[in-house]
Scaffold this active site. Structure first.
Site, short mmCIF file in Angstrom:
data_model
loop_
_atom_site.label_atom_id
_atom_site.label_comp_id
_atom_site.label_asym_id
_atom_site.label_seq_id
_atom_site.Cartn_x
_atom_site.Cartn_y
_atom_site.Cartn_z
N VAL A 91 5.38 -0.64 2.78
CA VAL A 91 4.29 -0.79 3.74
C VAL A 91 3.22 -1.70 3.14
O VAL A 91 2.80 -1.51 2.00
CB VAL A 91 3.67 0.58 4.11
N ASP A 94 8.58 15.94 9.53
CA ASP A 94 8.25 15.52 8.17
C ASP A 94 6.74 15.60 7.94
O ASP A 94 6.12 14.66 7.43
CB ASP A 94 8.76 14.11 7.90
N ILE A 124 0.81 -1.23 0.00
CA ILE A 124 0.00 0.00 0.00
C ILE A 124 0.83 1.27 0.00
O ILE A 124 0.31 2.38 -0.10
CB ILE A 124 -0.98 0.03 1.19
N GLY A 125 2.16 1.14 0.10
CA GLY A 125 2.99 2.33 0.09
C GLY A 125 4.46 1.99 0.17
O GLY A 125 4.84 0.86 0.48
N GLY A 136 8.31 4.08 1.24
CA GLY A 136 9.06 5.27 1.61
C GLY A 136 10.54 4.99 1.55
O GLY A 136 10.98 3.93 1.07
#
Length: 317
Positions: free
Chosen positions: A50, A157, A42-43, A45
């Protein structure tokens, strides 16, 4: 590696001694994510990917997989920053796991993704009221961090991708991999410049002083994006987002700054109030509001919005 134990005990973080993290077996992690299946991704970085998953107790979770040793510091920071801090507008860290050369962080799953998806995704639309409520929720989360009793926690952030949205469209701040804790009597801590380009406070870039005002600057940029629906970096735009907004308030037409997705469904007075607030957040440090003042002004904008004629609601997923 035993990060949860040895690394935390040796951490210089003044709050690390209070940190606790439920350690989960690696089999549970792989079972929950179907062996880190690409269909559950789902992601992604800097520190890792993730995945969504379901624990054996039926709880839906998001699992951050950290495999590179240079990002161990990210793992430690997130554990120390989140394991003892709880607030409705902060994503909850549920557990962690270590397995040889890899680490896992397990969070509550926010089913509606992140704010970046909603602002910049073509098929997604946020109504005016949803935008204000997301802004207020995010600001309340920051307020809690900045006034934490044991020391101010600076996120470092703040950006739309790190503002998650749960099934009830409530905002939750996430990704504490860059966070810093200041002791109660400190005005700042010195650090190398970290953060995401476009959101980093220019004064922090110059003096390398980490403090709460840097988060306020980043949040001001996010507010401008909530109003405009524009990305922070746009090669077709002649100037930075905050400078463009400021120029429009000086004799320009601020309607040019309104996100077209709103389709005219927004109260002009509340829009102007938030635009002014966002510009004050991104101004020079000495003139920036505290995050407490930001919350107050956003709540004022919410009250104004509730008093005008009903705003058209937008479809949600």
């Amino acid at each position: 590696m035993k990060i949860c134990n040895s690394h935390l005990k040796s951490s210089n973080d003044p709050l690390s001694k209070e940190s606790t993290c439920l350690e989960l077996p690696v089999k549970e992690i792989y079972s929950a994510t179907n062996d880190l299946s690409a269909s559950n991704l789902i992601g992604q970085g800097i520190a890792g990917k993730v995945y969504k998953g379901i624990l054996s107790n039926g709880q839906h979770v998001a699992v951050k997989h950290i495999i590179n040793d240079e990002h161990v510091e990210t793992f430690v920071r997130e554990v120390t920053s989140l394991s003892y801090v709880r607030h409705p507008n902060l994503v909850a860290l549920l557990g962690c796991c270590e397995n040889e050369d890899e680490c896992f962080l397990v969070y509550e799953l926010c089913h509606n993704g992140n704010l970046s998806d909603w602002l910049f995704g073509k098929a997604k639309v946020l109504s005016w009221m949803q935008r204000i409520e997301i802004a207020i929720g995010s600001a309340r989360g920051l307020w809690f961090l900045h006034t934490y009793a044991e020391g101010c926690i600076v996120h470092r952030d703040i950006k739309p991708a790190n503002i998650l949205i749960n099934a009830n469209f409530e905002a939750k701040l996430s990704d504490f991999g860059l966070s810093k804790v200041m002791e109660v009597d400190q005005s700042h801590v010195s650090s190398e410049v970290r953060g995401t380009f476009g959101y980093v406070d220019p004064e922090y870039r110059n003096n390398r002083h980490v403090n709460a005002s840097g988060d306020v600057y980043s949040f001001g940029i996010v507010l401008l994006q909530l109003l405009s629906g524009q990305r922070v970096i746009n090669l077709n735009r002649p100037m930075p987002l905050n400078k463009m907004a400021k120029s429009l308030t000086r004799g320009g037409d601020t309607r040019e700054f309104v996100d077209p997705k709103l389709d005219g469904e927004y109260p002009v007075e509340a829009f102007a109030l938030i635009l002014k607030l966002a510009l004050s957040c991104t101004g020079i440090k000495q003139q920036r509001p505290s995050i407490e003042q930001v919350v107050s002004r956003l709540e004022e904008a919410l009250d104004i919005s509730k008093q005008v004629k009903p705003l058209a609601s937008c479809p949600t997923l």
